[in-house]
Enzyme design. Structure first.
Site, PDB file in Angstrom:
ATOM      1  CD  GLU A  88       7.783  -3.208   4.495  1.00  0.00           C
ATOM      2  OE1 GLU A  88       8.013  -2.238   5.247  1.00  0.00           O
ATOM      3  OE2 GLU A  88       7.236  -3.064   3.391  1.00  0.00           O
TER       4      GLU A  88
ATOM      5  CE1 TYR B  65       1.233   0.876   4.275  1.00  0.00           C
ATOM      6  CE2 TYR B  65       0.838  -1.487   4.266  1.00  0.00           C
ATOM      7  CZ  TYR B  65       1.411  -0.363   4.839  1.00  0.00           C
ATOM      8  OH  TYR B  65       2.172  -0.490   5.973  1.00  0.00           O
ATOM      9  N   GLY B  66       2.155   1.138   0.086  1.00  0.00           N
ATOM     10  CA  GLY B  66       3.018   2.312   0.256  1.00  0.00           C
ATOM     11  C   GLY B  66       4.106   2.389  -0.797  1.00  0.00           C
ATOM     12  CB  THR B  67       7.709   3.180  -0.436  1.00  0.00           C
ATOM     13  OG1 THR B  67       8.151   2.116   0.404  1.00  0.00           O
ATOM     14  CG2 THR B  67       7.413   4.433   0.379  1.00  0.00           C
ATOM     15  CG  LEU B  68       7.569  -2.328  -0.905  1.00  0.00           C
ATOM     16  CD1 LEU B  68       7.226  -3.478   0.045  1.00  0.00           C
ATOM     17  CD2 LEU B  68       8.878  -2.612  -1.627  1.00  0.00           C
TER      18      LEU B  68
END
Length: 152
Positions: free
Chosen positions: A78, A7-10
Protein backbone atom coordinates in the site's frame (compact mmCIF):
# COMPACT_ATOMS: atom_id res chain seq x y z
CA UNK A 1 -2.41 -10.97 15.18
CA UNK A 2 -3.71 -7.69 13.81
CA UNK A 3 -7.09 -6.99 12.25
CA UNK A 4 -7.13 -5.25 8.85
CA UNK A 5 -10.20 -3.87 7.05
CA UNK A 6 -10.01 -4.06 3.24
CA UNK A 7 -12.46 -2.14 1.07
CA UNK A 8 -10.96 -2.17 -2.43
CA UNK A 9 -8.92 -4.42 -4.68
CA UNK A 10 -7.86 -6.73 -1.81
CA UNK A 11 -11.43 -7.92 -1.16
CA UNK A 12 -12.45 -11.41 -2.24
CA UNK A 13 -13.29 -11.43 -5.94
CA UNK A 14 -11.23 -8.31 -6.67
CA UNK A 15 -7.98 -8.04 -8.67
CA UNK A 16 -5.53 -8.10 -5.73
CA UNK A 17 -7.29 -10.66 -3.55
CA UNK A 18 -4.65 -13.22 -4.54
CA UNK A 19 -2.15 -11.22 -2.48
CA UNK A 20 -3.92 -12.07 0.82
CA UNK A 21 -5.68 -15.32 -0.07
CA UNK A 22 -4.26 -18.16 2.05
CA UNK A 23 -2.12 -15.61 3.96
CA UNK A 24 -4.83 -13.90 6.00
CA UNK A 25 -7.77 -15.28 7.96
CA UNK A 26 -11.20 -13.92 7.04
CA UNK A 27 -12.95 -12.59 10.15
CA UNK A 28 -16.18 -10.93 8.96
CA UNK A 29 -17.85 -8.53 6.57
CA UNK A 30 -18.17 -5.08 8.11
CA UNK A 31 -18.81 -1.42 7.43
CA UNK A 32 -17.33 1.71 8.88
CA UNK A 33 -19.16 3.20 11.86
CA UNK A 34 -18.46 6.70 10.56
CA UNK A 35 -18.92 7.73 6.95
CA UNK A 36 -15.77 8.19 4.84
CA UNK A 37 -15.31 9.22 1.21
CA UNK A 38 -14.41 6.13 -0.82
CA UNK A 39 -13.42 7.49 -4.24
CA UNK A 40 -11.90 6.11 -7.42
CA UNK A 41 -9.01 8.26 -8.60
CA UNK A 42 -5.85 8.59 -10.71
CA UNK A 43 -5.44 7.45 -14.28
CA UNK A 44 -5.34 3.87 -12.93
CA UNK A 45 -8.78 4.09 -11.26
CA UNK A 46 -7.52 3.13 -7.81
CA UNK A 47 -9.98 3.05 -4.87
CA UNK A 48 -8.95 5.42 -2.08
CA UNK A 49 -10.52 5.85 1.34
CA UNK A 50 -9.89 9.50 2.15
CA UNK A 51 -9.14 10.11 5.82
CA UNK A 52 -12.02 12.56 6.21
CA UNK A 53 -14.37 10.94 8.74
CA UNK A 54 -17.90 12.31 8.81
CA UNK A 55 -18.19 12.78 5.04
CA UNK A 56 -19.04 10.30 2.31
CA UNK A 57 -20.70 6.99 3.12
CA UNK A 58 -20.41 4.09 5.54
CA UNK A 59 -18.02 1.90 3.61
CA UNK A 60 -18.47 -1.87 3.29
CA UNK A 61 -15.53 -4.26 3.27
CA UNK A 62 -13.93 -7.30 4.85
CA UNK A 63 -11.95 -7.79 8.06
CA UNK A 64 -8.94 -10.11 8.04
CA UNK A 65 -6.64 -11.26 10.79
CA UNK A 66 -2.98 -11.02 9.74
CA UNK A 67 0.38 -11.75 11.32
CA UNK A 68 3.24 -9.24 11.57
CA UNK A 69 4.85 -10.49 8.34
CA UNK A 70 1.61 -9.95 6.39
CA UNK A 71 1.08 -6.54 8.00
CA UNK A 72 4.57 -5.52 6.85
CA UNK A 73 3.79 -6.83 3.35
CA UNK A 74 0.56 -4.81 3.26
CA UNK A 75 2.41 -1.67 4.38
CA UNK A 76 4.82 -2.11 1.48
CA UNK A 77 2.07 -3.05 -1.00
CA UNK A 78 0.00 0.00 0.00
CA UNK A 79 3.09 2.23 -0.17
CA UNK A 80 2.62 3.21 3.46
CA UNK A 81 3.12 5.96 4.51
CA UNK A 82 3.66 7.79 1.17
CA UNK A 83 0.45 6.77 -0.66
CA UNK A 84 -1.70 5.35 2.13
CA UNK A 85 -1.44 5.61 5.89
CA UNK A 86 -2.37 2.72 8.18
CA UNK A 87 -4.86 3.98 10.76
CA UNK A 88 -7.25 2.44 13.28
CA UNK A 89 -10.93 2.65 12.45
CA UNK A 90 -14.12 1.55 14.22
CA UNK A 91 -16.25 -0.97 12.30
CA UNK A 92 -19.69 -2.51 12.66
CA UNK A 93 -19.61 -6.25 12.00
CA UNK A 94 -22.20 -7.20 9.37
CA UNK A 95 -21.88 -10.96 9.64
CA UNK A 96 -19.70 -13.16 11.69
CA UNK A 97 -19.84 -16.51 13.39
CA UNK A 98 -19.30 -15.07 16.85
CA UNK A 99 -17.31 -16.96 19.39
CA UNK A 100 -14.84 -14.54 20.87
CA UNK A 101 -12.29 -11.91 20.00
CA UNK A 102 -11.23 -13.51 16.69
CA UNK A 103 -14.78 -14.13 15.47
CA UNK A 104 -16.98 -11.17 16.44
CA UNK A 105 -20.77 -11.39 16.33
CA UNK A 106 -22.93 -9.56 13.82
CA UNK A 107 -23.85 -6.11 15.11
CA UNK A 108 -20.81 -5.84 17.35
CA UNK A 109 -18.21 -3.10 17.05
CA UNK A 110 -14.53 -3.79 16.43
CA UNK A 111 -11.39 -1.79 15.73
CA UNK A 112 -9.13 -2.67 12.81
CA UNK A 113 -6.39 -1.13 10.75
CA UNK A 114 -7.35 0.36 7.42
CA UNK A 115 -5.30 2.01 4.69
CA UNK A 116 -6.64 5.53 4.26
CA UNK A 117 -4.96 8.50 2.65
CA UNK A 118 -4.22 12.05 3.71
CA UNK A 119 -2.17 12.60 0.55
CA UNK A 120 -4.77 13.28 -2.11
CA UNK A 121 -5.57 15.95 -4.65
CA UNK A 122 -8.11 18.53 -3.36
CA UNK A 123 -10.50 17.75 -6.25
CA UNK A 124 -10.85 14.17 -5.01
CA UNK A 125 -13.22 15.54 -2.35
CA UNK A 126 -15.58 16.46 -5.21
CA UNK A 127 -15.61 12.95 -6.69
CA UNK A 128 -18.49 10.50 -6.41
CA UNK A 129 -18.28 8.49 -3.19
CA UNK A 130 -19.15 4.81 -2.92
CA UNK A 131 -20.30 2.61 -0.07
CA UNK A 132 -18.76 -0.46 -1.68
CA UNK A 133 -16.04 -0.93 -4.30
CA UNK A 134 -16.12 -3.41 -7.15
CA UNK A 135 -13.54 -3.19 -9.92
CA UNK A 136 -16.26 -4.23 -12.39
CA UNK A 137 -18.91 -1.93 -10.93
CA UNK A 138 -21.36 0.20 -12.86
CA UNK A 139 -19.06 3.21 -12.35
CA UNK A 140 -17.33 2.16 -15.61
CA UNK A 141 -13.85 2.99 -14.22
CA UNK A 142 -11.65 0.01 -15.08
CA UNK A 143 -8.95 -0.65 -12.49
CA UNK A 144 -5.43 -0.86 -13.93
CA UNK A 145 -3.21 -3.28 -12.02
CA UNK A 146 0.45 -2.54 -11.30
CA UNK A 147 1.59 -4.97 -13.97
CA UNK A 148 -0.14 -2.79 -16.61
CA UNK A 149 1.06 0.63 -15.41
CA UNK A 150 3.90 2.79 -16.62
CA UNK A 151 7.10 2.38 -14.60
CA UNK A 152 7.37 4.97 -11.83
Amino acid sequence: MAKVFVYGTLKEGQPNYFRIKDKAEFVAHARTVDPYPLVIATEYNIPFLLNVPGTGQRVHGEIYSVDQKMLEFLDEFEKCPQMYQRTLIRLEVQDGPGGGEHKPEAGSSIEAYVYTTDTYEPEWLEKTTYESYNSNGDHGLRFVGRENRRPE
